[in-house]
Design a protein around this motif. Structure first.
Motif: not given
Length: 103
Positions: A1-25
């Motif tokens: 199930m963990g692999l399936l979750t990772q595959i399905l949430t790959v499109p959200l990776a850029p959003v999480r990355g932008v959120g992290w950058v905004v938080k750091r800024v």
């Protein structure tokens, strides 16, 4: 199930990355906003200008007042945002209120 979750949430990776950058800024901006070092440097430079005769006593007083006001505002903002005695006072007030309700 963990692999399936990772595959399905790959499109959200850029959003999480932008959120992290905004938080750091935001964290860096907050640190810079509460940094008193630049104001203290300007006060020292202002005093040098006075001692060297580049500015008048009146100009020194005016600019020093402005810098001290800014320094005080930064210090008040820093104290207001930091959890400390103020938070403890609030919890103490809540305890007092609870004690009065029970009597």
């Amino acid at each position: 199930m963990g692999l399936l979750t990772q595959i399905l949430t790959v499109p959200l990776a850029p959003v999480r990355g932008v959120g992290w950058v905004v938080k750091r800024v935001a964290e860096v901006a907050e640190q810079e906003a509460y940094d008193t070092t630049p104001i203290e440097r300007k006060l020292a430079e202002l005093e040098r200008e006075l001692l060297e005769g580049r500015i008048s006593e009146r100009e020194f007083d005016r600019r020093e007042d402005e810098l001290l006001d800014r320094l005080e505002a930064v210090q008040r903002a820093r104290v207001g945002d930091s959890p400390g005695p103020q938070g403890e006072e609030r919890s103490g007030e809540a305890e007092e209120g609870a004690g009065h309700d029970g009597q």
